[in-house]
Design an enzyme around this catalytic site. Structure first.
Site, PDB file in Angstrom:
ATOM      1  NE  ARG A   1      -3.586   0.176   2.705  1.00 11.47           N
ATOM      2  CZ  ARG A   1      -4.333   0.374   3.782  1.00 11.47           C
ATOM      3  NH1 ARG A   1      -4.343  -0.525   4.745  1.00 11.47           N
ATOM      4  NH2 ARG A   1      -5.062   1.460   3.905  1.00 11.47           N
ATOM      5  CG  HIS A   2      -1.172   4.738  -0.180  1.00 10.72           C
ATOM      6  ND1 HIS A   2      -1.378   5.286   1.061  1.00 10.72           N
ATOM      7  CD2 HIS A   2      -2.358   4.197  -0.551  1.00 10.72           C
ATOM      8  CE1 HIS A   2      -2.633   5.113   1.422  1.00 10.72           C
ATOM      9  NE2 HIS A   2      -3.261   4.439   0.461  1.00 10.72           N
TER      10      HIS A   2
ATOM     11  CG  ASN B   1      -4.335   6.132   5.119  1.00 14.82           C
ATOM     12  OD1 ASN B   1      -3.301   5.923   4.515  1.00 14.82           O
ATOM     13  ND2 ASN B   1      -5.488   5.636   4.724  1.00 14.82           N
TER      14      ASN B   1
ATOM     15  NE  ARG C   1      -4.850   6.928  -0.965  1.00 15.23           N
ATOM     16  CZ  ARG C   1      -5.901   7.281  -1.673  1.00 15.23           C
ATOM     17  NH1 ARG C   1      -5.926   8.465  -2.272  1.00 15.23           N
ATOM     18  NH2 ARG C   1      -6.947   6.471  -1.792  1.00 15.23           N
TER      19      ARG C   1
ATOM     20  CD  GLU D   1      -8.727   1.632  -2.156  1.00 12.69           C
ATOM     21  OE1 GLU D   1      -8.859   0.747  -3.028  1.00 12.69           O
ATOM     22  OE2 GLU D   1      -8.385   1.376  -0.983  1.00 12.69           O
TER      23      GLU D   1
ATOM     24  CG  HIS E   1      -4.859   2.890  -3.491  1.00 15.14           C
ATOM     25  ND1 HIS E   1      -4.654   4.103  -2.897  1.00 15.14           N
ATOM     26  CD2 HIS E   1      -4.393   3.010  -4.766  1.00 15.14           C
ATOM     27  CE1 HIS E   1      -4.100   4.943  -3.772  1.00 15.14           C
ATOM     28  NE2 HIS E   1      -3.943   4.294  -4.911  1.00 15.14           N
TER      29      HIS E   1
END
Ligand code: F6P
Length: 724
Positions: free
Chosen positions: A529-530, A536, A581, A602, A668
């Site tokens: 994931r980023h 977040n 991101r 995402e 994502h």
């Protein structure tokens, strides 16, 4: 200070071209400029920066010619508003240095903190140099322009990063341990992994229910694992058992219209006596909760359902090939792919039936073509497996993969007869003429197959297997009947060919496309994931925010990790989504081309984009409720469902299968769940809740022994990542 390029005795001029590409600058009314040392820009005073010329909607350029023995060439990019040249936004990071020599392209993104609202804007910057003689320079200016431009124009989604050597410059500046094994964390169960693929195939229903089994049957010992590893078997079993726990016979007459070809779409069964009219098509409350069928797969299925011959709605892929040709491997891979796409698919391995019925002690003699009893016994177990497969299809199964040598025409005729009127049969023949591959497969078979589990002398096992192979070779008849796909010498992924005959329809077409792209070259795929994003931190879903400080730290650690992990690889590529991101997480990685995929964006949360789960619960309780009930199929209004995500990821999977070099995918949570489920062979129903933590790299190793996984946790992730 930049390094002056060494001429090596060449006299002439160095043509320097700087290109900047960014679709968003026009939108903000910003013009890129270059400022820096002589002779690139002439001054470090931003007010004297040279404007770049707009060459296309999103591309700006500036070129100059410098003597080959040039002075240091340091510069930076800055942005100025079109109508106010006194303001400027200087790019983040260190000065740029022109270190490239003749005929090179260097790519390094430029990041500009535009304002609080917009955040960081990333521009792709390409620096290209070419050595020109004064004559060339005069004569070919126009040609040169044309030569330079297409490269930039054609590279919208691709950033060619600096050369291989430059990877060493990154260093382990982020405090990452050199020993990557220190970051290893336990991995969840990967399904097939290095387990012998035939063990994970369907359990011989006919043999188990009749109680026929051999004392020497190692299959029994495997049943437990196999059932555990195959959730679809369990689902199927529970869905088809009556109160007494026995299988309920198929009720064909009650399921005349059966639409189940959407990617895992729910089964719609309509009784035969019901007539269709517009007036009675009011959506029942149950149907309203069901999502629309999923795009292409469902559309094709509905079309087949309505117009195709009834037997074509079920598909039997019958493997053909000599032993040690990778049939079981191909069958397992195809099963995984079709299941992931939502097609009810099962893999029936005749060897498993044979072992259960006749035990594992069969020597090569059992397989002799003139051993009448052996041939009969083998035909009998093949027929039992085929019967099981056809019954399963009658009960709703869609694609059965029938895995055996099926090496004679008479065996194939028997199978064709059994399938007549019940399903369409396609033979999938695997031919391999590469002795090294055959030798490797044979040894791997002797090592893993239950046939040799009790053979303590490995070489004696290999000799027996070679003898068995020779018997098969004597009677082998290549397929030239019916519908078929022949894979000839395709395992290495380079060369080989695929021949097809009489193949039509949606699913057969997909299968051909998948097979043509598969190979066995071992290579790692790294999924991450980023880094933690600002959204977040705020617990907001979706959006396009940039990284938090922690996320930025992860991006640096990740770059160091990749530098170390892929140090010995000749090439690799970094795939990101088109969201900030993800791009920013890839930013510190140098030395590899970066490719942006829209398909890796995402899940689109539609009207809920930018909300927290708490807000959704409060403001849109009905959406919250529907998603909690069926997270796989729930489609956000004006957004996507997990099934939609799977569908858009199919080209990504095909490309990952096709690649022979390592790939790092920075994407994502939802998208990685879908990709991971494919590799780990996890059932679709589990997919939306698979744990994909932040700041952890999942390494998938694709190779001859199947798919294996390692997880490296580089940092803790403190922010909430859990969904509904
Ligand atoms: O919370 C991070 C995130 O990537 C969101 O952008 C996305 O909507 C969500 O995860 C997907 O996870 P889930 O399907 O569990 O909501």
């Amino acid at each position: 200070m930049a390094k002056a390029a060494s001429s090596g005795g060449i006299s002439g001029q160095l043509f320097v071209s700087i290109k900047l590409e960014c679709p968003r600058l026009d939108e903000f009314g910003l013009v890129p400029h270059v400022f820096g040392s002589h002779p690139v820009a002439g001054s470090w005073d931003p007010s004297k920066a040279l404007p770049m010329e707009q060459e296309e909607a999103a591309v700006w350029g500036l070129s100059c010619v410098v003597p080959y023995h040039h002075e240091a060439l340091d510069f930076k990019l800055l942005l100025k508003p079109k109508d106010n040249s006194s303001q400027c936004i200087v790019e983040e990071g260190p000065d740029r240095s022109l270190v490239c020599e003749n005929n090179e392209v260097e790519a390094r993104s430029a990041l500009f903190k535009v304002n609080d609202e917009t955040g960081v804007v990333e521009c792709k910057v390409f620096l290209e140099t070419e050595m020109l003689s004064p004559f060339d320079l005069a004569a070919s200016w126009k040609t040169h322009q044309e030569y330079i431009q297409p490269k930039v124009r054609g590279a919208h989604d691709v950033t060619m990063n600096a050369e291989f050597e430059s990877r060493t410059k990154n260093g382990f500046a982020s405090g990452l341990e050199l020993d990557l094994e220190k970051y290893l964390v336990p991995t969840p169960n990967m399904g097939s992994g290095v387990v012998y693929a035939a063990n994970l195939t369907e359990n011989p229903r006919s043999l188990l229910t009749t109680g026929i089994s051999s004392n020497n049957d190692t299959t029994k010992g495997i049943l437990h694992n196999s059932i555990k590893g195959d959730a679809s078997t369990n689902l199927y079993a529970s869905a088809n058992k009556g109160a007494d726990g026995r299988h309920v016979p198929p009720q064909e007459e009650q399921r005349t219209i059966f639409v189940d070809r959407g990617v895992g779409s729910p089964k719609f069964a309509r009784p035969t006596n019901e007539t269709i009219s517009m007036s009675n098509t009011k959506i029942s409350s149950e149907a309203k909760d069901m999502p629309a069928a999923e795009g292409a797969v469902a559309a094709a299925a509905v079309a087949d359902q309505m117009y195709g011959p009834k037997e074509d709605r079920k598909l039997a892929i019958v493997l053909v090939g000599l032993p040690a040709r990778g049939k079981t491997f191909t069958a397992a891979k195809l099963t995984r792919y079709l299941r992931w796409l939502g097609h009810e698919t099962k893999h029936f391995n005749v060897g498993k039936y044979r072992r259960l019925k006749h035990g594992v002690h069969q020597t090569a003699d059992f397989f002799r073509g003139d051993n009448k009893e052996g041939v009969e016994a083998r035909n009998e177990v093949a027929a039992l497996a085929m019967e099981d497969m056809l019954s399963w299809m009658q009960e709703g199964g869609q694609v059965g993969i029938f895995d055996a040598t099926n090496s004679t025409r008479s065996r194939r005729n028997m199978l064709m007869k059994m399938a007549e009127g019940k399903c369409k049969v396609i033979f999938l023949e695997t031919i391999c003429n590469d002795q090294d591959v055959i030798e490797r497969n044979m040894r791997s078979k002797v090592q893993r197959s239950p046939d040799y589990a009790e053979q303590t002398d490995f070489e004696a096992g290999v000799r027996d297997f070679k003898e068995r192979l020779a018997y098969y070779e004597k009677v082998y008849e290549p397929v030239d009947e019916g519908s078929y796909i022949k894979m000839i010498d395709m395992v290495s992924g380079s060369g080989g060919q695929l021949q097809i005959n009489d193949i039509s329809g949606y699913l057969p077409g997909r299968i051909v496309f998948f097979l043509v792209n598969c190979h066995l070259t071992p290579r790692p795929i790294l999924l991450t994931r980023h880094g933690e994003s600002l959204d977040n931190v705020r617990a907001r879903i979706g959006g396009d925010s940039s990284l938090s400080e922690t996320g930025l730290l992860y991006s640096r650690k990740l770059a160091s990790f990749i530098e170390k992990r892929l140090a010995s690889e000749r090439t690799a590529s970094i795939w990101t989504s088109t969201l900030q991101r993800s791009i920013l997480t890839a930013h510190p990685i140098i030395g590899f081309p970066k490719i942006q995929w829209r398909a890796l964006d995402e899940i689109n949360a539609g009207i809920c984009d930018g909300m927290t789960y708490e807000e959704i619960k409060k403001i849109k309780p009905e959406e919250y409720e529907s998603r909690s009930k069926d997270k796989l199929r729930y489609r956000y209004p004006r957004g996507e469902s997990y099934l939609d995500v799977i569908q858009r990821l199919e080209p990504v999977i095909i490309e990952l299968e096709r690649q022979r070099a390592p790939v790092v995918v920075i994407s994502h949570q939802a998208v990685l769940r879908a990709l991971y489920a494919y590799f780990a062979d996890r059932p679709l129903e589990e997919l939306p809740n698979i744990e994909i933590p932040l700041h952890t790299i999942i390494e998938i190793q694709m190779g001859v022994a199947g798919v294996q996984e390692k997880r490296y946790k580089l940092m803790d992730a403190v922010n909430p990542t859990a969904g509904i």
